[in-house]
Design an enzyme around this catalytic site. Sequence first.
Site, PDB file in Angstrom:
ATOM      1  N   HIS A  45       0.829  -1.212   0.000  1.00 13.61           N
ATOM      2  CA  HIS A  45       0.000   0.000   0.000  1.00 13.61           C
ATOM      3  C   HIS A  45       0.862   1.261   0.000  1.00 13.61           C
ATOM      4  O   HIS A  45       0.467   2.297   0.522  1.00 13.61           O
ATOM      5  CB  HIS A  45      -0.993  -0.003   1.170  1.00 13.61           C
ATOM      6  CG  HIS A  45      -2.043  -1.057   1.019  1.00 13.61           C
ATOM      7  ND1 HIS A  45      -3.151  -0.888   0.228  1.00 13.61           N
ATOM      8  CD2 HIS A  45      -2.135  -2.322   1.520  1.00 13.61           C
ATOM      9  CE1 HIS A  45      -3.902  -2.002   0.262  1.00 13.61           C
ATOM     10  NE2 HIS A  45      -3.295  -2.890   1.037  1.00 13.61           N
ATOM     11  N   SER A  78      -8.850 -19.179 -24.352  1.00 12.87           N
ATOM     12  CA  SER A  78      -8.277 -19.412 -23.028  1.00 12.87           C
ATOM     13  C   SER A  78      -8.505 -20.868 -22.628  1.00 12.87           C
ATOM     14  O   SER A  78      -9.656 -21.316 -22.526  1.00 12.87           O
ATOM     15  CB  SER A  78      -8.950 -18.491 -21.999  1.00 12.87           C
ATOM     16  OG  SER A  78      -8.717 -19.020 -20.700  1.00 12.87           O
ATOM     17  N   SER A 135      -2.617 -12.369 -11.278  1.00 16.44           N
ATOM     18  CA  SER A 135      -2.825 -13.043 -12.560  1.00 16.44           C
ATOM     19  C   SER A 135      -3.356 -12.036 -13.585  1.00 16.44           C
ATOM     20  O   SER A 135      -3.120 -12.190 -14.787  1.00 16.44           O
ATOM     21  CB  SER A 135      -3.778 -14.229 -12.414  1.00 16.44           C
ATOM     22  OG  SER A 135      -5.037 -13.795 -11.985  1.00 16.44           O
ATOM     23  N   GLU A 168      -6.019  -1.149 -16.815  1.00 20.66           N
ATOM     24  CA  GLU A 168      -6.702  -1.657 -15.611  1.00 20.66           C
ATOM     25  C   GLU A 168      -7.489  -0.538 -14.911  1.00 20.66           C
ATOM     26  O   GLU A 168      -8.620  -0.742 -14.478  1.00 20.66           O
ATOM     27  CB  GLU A 168      -5.672  -2.284 -14.655  1.00 20.66           C
ATOM     28  CG  GLU A 168      -6.293  -2.837 -13.416  1.00 20.66           C
ATOM     29  CD  GLU A 168      -5.896  -4.257 -13.069  1.00 20.66           C
ATOM     30  OE1 GLU A 168      -5.103  -4.878 -13.787  1.00 20.66           O
ATOM     31  OE2 GLU A 168      -6.397  -4.729 -12.038  1.00 20.66           O
ATOM     32  N   ASP A 180       2.166  -4.066  -9.694  1.00 26.40           N
ATOM     33  CA  ASP A 180       1.942  -5.386 -10.286  1.00 26.40           C
ATOM     34  C   ASP A 180       2.345  -5.405 -11.761  1.00 26.40           C
ATOM     35  O   ASP A 180       2.966  -6.352 -12.243  1.00 26.40           O
ATOM     36  CB  ASP A 180       0.467  -5.793 -10.149  1.00 26.40           C
ATOM     37  CG  ASP A 180      -0.008  -5.713  -8.707  1.00 26.40           C
ATOM     38  OD1 ASP A 180       0.840  -5.646  -7.798  1.00 26.40           O
ATOM     39  OD2 ASP A 180      -1.234  -5.706  -8.496  1.00 26.40           O
TER      40      ASP A 180
END
Length: 393
Positions: A45, A78, A135, A168, A180
Site C-alpha cells: 500500500h 483461453s 494473474s 486496468e 503489479d
Amino acid sequence: MPWREISIFRTVNTHRLATAFLDRFQAQPAAIVRAPGRVNLIGEHTDYNDGFVLPMALDRAVWIALRPRPDRWVQLHSLDFDQTIVFSLDDLNSRDGWEAYVQGVAWALQEAGYRLRGWEGVMAGDVPIGAGLSSSAATELAVARAFTHVSDMAWHPTEMAQLAQKAENQWVGVHCGIMDQLIAAAGVAGHALFIDTRTLATDPIPLPKQARFVVLYSDAPRTLAGSAYNQRRAECEDAVRQLQSALPGITTLRDVSPEQLEAHRDLLPPVIYRRARHVVTENARVLASVRALRLGDVSRLGELMLASHASLRDDYEVSSRELDLLVELAMAAGAWGARLTGAGFGGCAITLCRAEDADAMAQGVIEEYNRRTGRAGYAFVTSAADGARVMGL
Ligand code: GLA
C-alpha cells in the site's frame, strides 16, 4: 485439501501451449510469450503514495502461443476458462470478464498511438486466479507482449507497465497502483525488484541463495478488497491534505518522514494518523530491506517483514484472521519472517525461510492451517523469474 494437489497449479509449458495451438489452428505458433504473476516481499500500500516497493516475479505466468493475422482481428482461446474471444481492433467494446483485460490493453496501446496488427492464439496460466498473485497483471503484460511482437514494436517495459496500468484503471475500472504491472514487465530472474514508484526507477536486488520464499494461500474470500482499497487510498490523500497545513511542500505521503509525521500527529484524526503511519514506516522498511538484502542479512529482512505485517494488521487494518494465522504458524515453524502480501483482506501470505526447510515449511504450515480453519489453503515454494518475454520455441 491434500498437499499434493497443489501440483495442478504447475501445468503450463511451451510444449503444452504449442500443442494446443496446433490442435486449434493446424499450424505451429509463430511465437510464445510469457508474463509472470508476482509476490511482494515488502512495501504494501505504498505504490499509490509514490513510495517504495520490493516485489519479485513468480516462476508462474500467463502464456500465449500466437501467430499474426493479416487483418485487425484478435481471436484468443483461453484454456483455463475454455472460452474464445474474437474482436476487431477497430471496435473495442467489451468490459466483461477476462476479455476486458485483453481489450483494455489493446485500447491503451492504441490510445498511445501504436498501430496494432491482429493475431490469433491460445492462452493458459499457472498463476492461481483470484489469490492476490496478480494473474490479471500477468494477463495484461502477456497480451502487451503479444501485440508488440506481432506489430514489430520495441519492448519498453516501463512504458508497457504504465499502459497496462492505464488499461486496468480506465478500461477495467480497478484503481490499482503500478507495482503489479511493473514487476510483470521488468522482473529479473534471481532478483527482487526495488521500485521507486515516483520515478519508476527499478533496481534488481539479488536474492540470497540460502533463503527461499514460500507463498501461503489462505483460501479466504477477498470480497472487501475493492471498496476497502479505495477507502484506504482516500484516507492517505486525506492525511496529505491535512498535513499540508504544516508541511506545505508535500504532495504525497512519500514526502513525509516518520519523524515529521510524529511531530504533526495532532493534525490528524486517530484513524488517519494510523493509516499514514503505516505508509511512512513501510517506506522506511523497504529501504531497510534493500540494505539487509545487499548485506545478505536474511534474519533482518525477516524482522522487517514481520514488522510490516503488524503495521498492516494494526495500523492499516487490511489483514484477516486467516492471514494472521498463516503468519503465526510460519513463525512457529521457524521462519525468519512472514507477512500478508498484496492488497490484503484474504489472498496470500509470504514467508522467508532457510532453503533446506522450505518444502517442509510449506507442507507443515498449510496442513495445520487447513486443519484449524477447514479451508483449502495451499502453498508453494517460489523463485524469482524474468518479466514478460518472448520464449524460444
Ligand atoms: C494491489 C494493487 C497494487 C498495490 C497492492 C498493495 O496488488 O494492484 O498496486 O497497491 O495492492 O500494495
